[in-house]
Design an enzyme around this catalytic site. Sequence first.
Site, PDB file in Angstrom:
ATOM      1  N   ARG A  61       0.876  -1.179   0.000  1.00  0.00           N
ATOM      2  CA  ARG A  61       0.000   0.000   0.000  1.00  0.00           C
ATOM      3  C   ARG A  61       0.906   1.219   0.000  1.00  0.00           C
ATOM      4  O   ARG A  61       1.865   1.278   0.774  1.00  0.00           O
ATOM      5  CB  ARG A  61      -0.879  -0.040   1.259  1.00  0.00           C
ATOM      6  N   GLU A  98     -11.221   5.577  -4.943  1.00  0.00           N
ATOM      7  CA  GLU A  98     -11.638   4.172  -5.020  1.00  0.00           C
ATOM      8  C   GLU A  98     -11.981   3.852  -6.473  1.00  0.00           C
ATOM      9  O   GLU A  98     -12.348   4.734  -7.245  1.00  0.00           O
ATOM     10  CB  GLU A  98     -12.851   3.941  -4.124  1.00  0.00           C
ATOM     11  N   ARG A 117      -0.699  -5.446   4.878  1.00  0.00           N
ATOM     12  CA  ARG A 117       0.023  -4.918   3.718  1.00  0.00           C
ATOM     13  C   ARG A 117       1.242  -4.122   4.177  1.00  0.00           C
ATOM     14  O   ARG A 117       1.182  -3.441   5.201  1.00  0.00           O
ATOM     15  CB  ARG A 117      -0.886  -4.005   2.887  1.00  0.00           C
TER      16      ARG A 117
END
Length: 149
Positions: free
Chosen positions: A35, A43, A77
């Site tokens: 990330r 999004e 992540r």
Amino acid sequence: SLGLGAQQLTGRVVSVADGDTFTMIDTAYNEVKVRLYGVDCPEKKQDFGRHAQLKAAEYIAGKEVRVDVVNVDRYGRKVGIVYVCADSTLNEILLLNGLAWSYDEYNKLHRERYQALERQAKAAKVGLWSQPTWVAPWDYRGSKRKAQK
């Protein structure tokens, strides 16, 4: 500079989920989800979400990248600064192209720099700043969660 216990990963990007998230295979052949640190892209279903994904893919898909890992998020992540070459980061490229916000809540290291890049993109009206209105992705996610309750 990297903090104590920070790690540097290098590997080949195998998939780009969206503008700020991708999967790579590191030098030890582990699959690593990454990330981007300090930025938040629209999004996928939001305006410019697909643009952000495509721009990220243009720079990193199938390529070797270096990740300076800052921390690990609650989804496991690796969160980091992603170098597409020696002095250029995907984090900053997305900001400059108006395809990400400076994620101030989660950006202690580069907040001033990233805010400046965001202001530059806004002033140039590039990417999502070309629109008269926009919804920050954290607000968009919040409204989706409310709708599900």
